[in-house]
Design an enzyme around this catalytic site. Structure first.
Site, PDB file in Angstrom:
ATOM      1  N   HIS A 120     -41.756  -2.930  11.258  1.00  0.00           N
ATOM      2  CA  HIS A 120     -42.819  -3.905  10.930  1.00  0.00           C
ATOM      3  C   HIS A 120     -44.432  -3.262  11.306  1.00  0.00           C
ATOM      4  O   HIS A 120     -44.416  -2.798  12.422  1.00  0.00           O
ATOM      5  CB  HIS A 120     -42.793  -5.336  11.351  1.00  0.00           C
ATOM      6  CG  HIS A 120     -41.681  -5.879  11.022  1.00  0.00           C
ATOM      7  ND1 HIS A 120     -40.498  -5.905  11.720  1.00  0.00           N
ATOM      8  CD2 HIS A 120     -41.257  -6.798  10.091  1.00  0.00           C
ATOM      9  CE1 HIS A 120     -39.500  -6.565  11.270  1.00  0.00           C
ATOM     10  NE2 HIS A 120     -39.733  -6.913  10.151  1.00  0.00           N
TER      11      HIS A 120
ATOM     12  N   HIS B  55     -39.639 -17.818  15.091  1.00  0.00           N
ATOM     13  CA  HIS B  55     -38.776 -16.720  14.974  1.00  0.00           C
ATOM     14  C   HIS B  55     -37.318 -17.004  15.157  1.00  0.00           C
ATOM     15  O   HIS B  55     -36.239 -16.765  14.421  1.00  0.00           O
ATOM     16  CB  HIS B  55     -39.072 -15.547  15.736  1.00  0.00           C
ATOM     17  CG  HIS B  55     -38.261 -14.086  15.237  1.00  0.00           C
ATOM     18  ND1 HIS B  55     -38.266 -13.710  14.069  1.00  0.00           N
ATOM     19  CD2 HIS B  55     -37.223 -13.560  15.983  1.00  0.00           C
ATOM     20  CE1 HIS B  55     -37.552 -12.764  14.117  1.00  0.00           C
ATOM     21  NE2 HIS B  55     -36.944 -12.340  15.150  1.00  0.00           N
TER      22      HIS B  55
ATOM     23  N   HIS C   1     -32.368  -8.108  14.126  1.00  0.00           N
ATOM     24  CA  HIS C   1     -32.379  -6.670  13.245  1.00  0.00           C
ATOM     25  C   HIS C   1     -31.230  -5.901  13.976  1.00  0.00           C
ATOM     26  O   HIS C   1     -31.083  -6.015  15.020  1.00  0.00           O
ATOM     27  CB  HIS C   1     -33.645  -6.017  13.207  1.00  0.00           C
ATOM     28  CG  HIS C   1     -34.593  -6.766  12.245  1.00  0.00           C
ATOM     29  ND1 HIS C   1     -34.806  -6.006  11.067  1.00  0.00           N
ATOM     30  CD2 HIS C   1     -35.423  -7.878  12.344  1.00  0.00           C
ATOM     31  CE1 HIS C   1     -35.685  -6.841  10.388  1.00  0.00           C
ATOM     32  NE2 HIS C   1     -36.101  -7.855  11.197  1.00  0.00           N
TER      33      HIS C   1
ATOM     34  N   TYR D 200     -46.552  -4.967  12.578  1.00  0.00           N
ATOM     35  CA  TYR D 200     -47.053  -5.539  13.954  1.00  0.00           C
ATOM     36  C   TYR D 200     -46.462  -5.188  14.938  1.00  0.00           C
ATOM     37  O   TYR D 200     -47.021  -5.283  16.015  1.00  0.00           O
ATOM     38  CB  TYR D 200     -47.044  -7.257  13.654  1.00  0.00           C
ATOM     39  CG  TYR D 200     -45.496  -7.411  13.563  1.00  0.00           C
ATOM     40  CD1 TYR D 200     -44.513  -7.541  14.548  1.00  0.00           C
ATOM     41  CD2 TYR D 200     -45.073  -8.081  12.325  1.00  0.00           C
ATOM     42  CE1 TYR D 200     -43.238  -7.983  14.685  1.00  0.00           C
ATOM     43  CE2 TYR D 200     -43.857  -8.401  12.134  1.00  0.00           C
ATOM     44  CZ  TYR D 200     -42.806  -8.435  13.254  1.00  0.00           C
ATOM     45  OH  TYR D 200     -41.438  -8.805  13.074  1.00  0.00           O
ATOM     46  N   GLU D 201     -45.387  -4.074  14.945  1.00  0.00           N
ATOM     47  CA  GLU D 201     -44.844  -3.649  16.164  1.00  0.00           C
ATOM     48  C   GLU D 201     -45.423  -2.551  16.828  1.00  0.00           C
ATOM     49  O   GLU D 201     -45.443  -2.212  18.103  1.00  0.00           O
ATOM     50  CB  GLU D 201     -43.315  -3.157  15.909  1.00  0.00           C
ATOM     51  CG  GLU D 201     -42.318  -4.328  15.494  1.00  0.00           C
ATOM     52  CD  GLU D 201     -41.065  -3.894  14.844  1.00  0.00           C
ATOM     53  OE1 GLU D 201     -40.320  -3.164  15.591  1.00  0.00           O
ATOM     54  OE2 GLU D 201     -40.744  -3.819  13.660  1.00  0.00           O
TER      55      GLU D 201
ATOM     56  N   MET E  73     -43.982 -10.987   6.611  1.00  0.00           N
ATOM     57  CA  MET E  73     -44.611 -10.147   7.341  1.00  0.00           C
ATOM     58  C   MET E  73     -44.187  -8.630   7.055  1.00  0.00           C
ATOM     59  O   MET E  73     -44.307  -7.805   7.860  1.00  0.00           O
ATOM     60  CB  MET E  73     -44.359 -10.259   8.874  1.00  0.00           C
ATOM     61  CG  MET E  73     -45.170 -11.681   9.205  1.00  0.00           C
ATOM     62  SD  MET E  73     -44.609 -11.956  11.071  1.00  0.00           S
ATOM     63  CE  MET E  73     -45.032 -13.731  11.192  1.00  0.00           C
ATOM     64  N   SER E  74     -43.272  -8.398   5.885  1.00  0.00           N
ATOM     65  CA  SER E  74     -42.965  -7.154   5.661  1.00  0.00           C
ATOM     66  C   SER E  74     -42.777  -6.777   4.335  1.00  0.00           C
ATOM     67  O   SER E  74     -43.663  -7.187   3.469  1.00  0.00           O
ATOM     68  CB  SER E  74     -41.226  -7.176   6.234  1.00  0.00           C
ATOM     69  OG  SER E  74     -40.765  -7.916   5.326  1.00  0.00           O
TER      70      SER E  74
ATOM     71  N   SER F  33     -34.799 -10.130   8.507  1.00  0.00           N
ATOM     72  CA  SER F  33     -34.457 -10.787   9.998  1.00  0.00           C
ATOM     73  C   SER F  33     -33.231 -11.658   9.312  1.00  0.00           C
ATOM     74  O   SER F  33     -33.208 -12.422   8.490  1.00  0.00           O
ATOM     75  CB  SER F  33     -35.674 -11.471  10.408  1.00  0.00           C
ATOM     76  OG  SER F  33     -36.491 -10.893  10.915  1.00  0.00           O
TER      77      SER F  33
ATOM     78  N   ALA G 286     -36.877 -12.304   5.175  1.00  0.00           N
ATOM     79  CA  ALA G 286     -37.034 -13.638   5.562  1.00  0.00           C
ATOM     80  C   ALA G 286     -38.461 -14.156   5.299  1.00  0.00           C
ATOM     81  O   ALA G 286     -39.481 -13.424   5.411  1.00  0.00           O
ATOM     82  CB  ALA G 286     -36.755 -14.186   6.939  1.00  0.00           C
TER      83      ALA G 286
ATOM     84  N   ASN H 295     -38.068 -21.196   5.958  1.00  0.00           N
ATOM     85  CA  ASN H 295     -38.716 -22.430   6.096  1.00  0.00           C
ATOM     86  C   ASN H 295     -39.931 -22.557   5.208  1.00  0.00           C
ATOM     87  O   ASN H 295     -40.317 -21.817   4.184  1.00  0.00           O
ATOM     88  CB  ASN H 295     -39.828 -22.265   7.580  1.00  0.00           C
ATOM     89  CG  ASN H 295     -40.380 -20.833   7.690  1.00  0.00           C
ATOM     90  OD1 ASN H 295     -39.878 -19.622   7.601  1.00  0.00           O
ATOM     91  ND2 ASN H 295     -41.864 -21.043   7.281  1.00  0.00           N
TER      92      ASN H 295
HETATM   93  N1  HPA Z   1     -44.639 -16.691   7.457  1.00  0.00           N
HETATM   94  C1  HPA Z   1     -44.554 -15.460   7.959  1.00  0.00           C
HETATM   95  N2  HPA Z   1     -43.563 -14.807   7.795  1.00  0.00           N
HETATM   96  C2  HPA Z   1     -42.269 -15.385   7.819  1.00  0.00           C
HETATM   97  C3  HPA Z   1     -42.417 -16.952   7.479  1.00  0.00           C
HETATM   98  C4  HPA Z   1     -43.657 -17.570   7.424  1.00  0.00           C
HETATM   99  O1  HPA Z   1     -43.508 -18.880   7.471  1.00  0.00           O
HETATM  100  N3  HPA Z   1     -40.839 -17.147   7.781  1.00  0.00           N
HETATM  101  C5  HPA Z   1     -40.035 -16.183   7.809  1.00  0.00           C
HETATM  102  N4  HPA Z   1     -41.043 -15.208   7.826  1.00  0.00           N
END
Ligand code: HPA
Length: 267
Positions: A81, A242, A59, A83-84, A206-207, A29, A111, A230
């Site tokens: 992903h 996001h 993306h 989750y999609e 998440m990937s 991302s 990310a 983050n």
């Molecule tokens: N958690 C999960 N996926 C993420 C995060 C997070 O804090 N930051 C960026 N992708």
């Protein structure tokens, strides 16, 4: 290798030329600008039958084949992903195609949220290992004994050494740590972050994990780098969304590009 992968690889060679690809790069991302740095041909996923929709904002769903730092690469501007679609193996066909194009190495980028106070937003981290907290596996349903893939050293130690040497050369601080895969798409709770931090994870996302399992299954040497967008839930007052991920990804992306550029000729 699936027949679909062979057909797609043939089509890609017709468009981008027959020279074998050495390395596949999967962009996370907000990290898509790296695809623009490649001198080559961009093929939208829409033109590659069976490629994922890659419908997540931030993306750019296209495959770019060309030269980066003198190395022939295939850059996946978008990933699917879990989750999609609820499919853990959504990246199987693209990775089979990568292998079919001749690659021996894949490097995934993502990310991620950090659980290490000394690794704040904007830093980057090479994955040394992962913990699969999703309980999912992209090889479920695979019928052959090849499904029993050993995962020790799945983040290739020699490749990690190259990434670290490249970071020193590029004067970029490259952390190393364990990545935890949460399925998403909701972010983690504070209690979940406390739990996975206690269990040994340094970053969460998440990937990547399903791709690395598939990559090892296909015999690809794997590496991965997270850009910290983050602090994970409960670790700071920083917002988690996001939108924030996409806004913060460029901070690490510039470092990531420097490290990859310095590493590529040595891989
Ligand atoms: N958690 C999960 N996926 C993420 C995060 C997070 O804090 N930051 C960026 N992708």
């Amino acid at each position: 290798m699936s027949r679909n992968a062979e057909i797609l690889a043939e089509k890609i060679r017709e468009i981008a030329g027959p020279a074998p690809v050495r390395i596949g790069l999967i962009l996370g991302s907000g990290l898509g600008h790296l695809a623009g740095a490649v001198e080559g041909v961009a093929i939208p996923y829409d033109e590659l039958d069976g490629f994922p929709h890659a419908g997540v904002s931030g993306h750019n769903p296209q495959l770019v084949i060309g030269q980066l730092e003198g190395v022939r690469v295939a850059v996946f501007g978008g990933r699917a992903h879990y989750y999609e679609s609820g499919r853990g193996d959504a990246m199987r066909l693209p990775l089979e195609v990568l292998k079919e194009l001749g690659a021996d190495t894949m490097i995934a980028t993502n990310a991620a949220g950090s659980m290490v106070p000394e690794m704040p937003t904007g830093e980057i981290m090479a994955l040394s290992d992962h913990i699969n907290f999703s309980g999912l596996n992209p090889l479920i349903g695979e019928q052959t004994d090849a499904r029993f893939v050993p995962m020790k050293d799945c983040y290739d130690p020699a490749l990690r050494d190259i990434l670290h040497a490249a970071a020193v050369k590029a004067e970029v601080n490259l952390h190393e740590g364990v990545y935890a895969w949460y399925s998403g798409p909701s972010f983690e709770t504070v209690a979940e972050i406390k739990a996975i931090r206690t269990l040994g994870a340094d970053a969460v996302g998440m990937s990547t994990v399903p791709e690395v399992i598939l990559g090892r299954f296909l015999g690809l040497r794997c590496g991965a780098i997270s850009t910290i967008t983050n602090m994970a839930a409960g670790m700071s007052d920083e917002s988690i969304s996001h939108t924030h991920t996409k806004a913060m990804a460029p901070l690490g992306a510039a470092k990531l590009e420097k490290v990859l550029r310095a590493a590529l000729p040595h891989i």
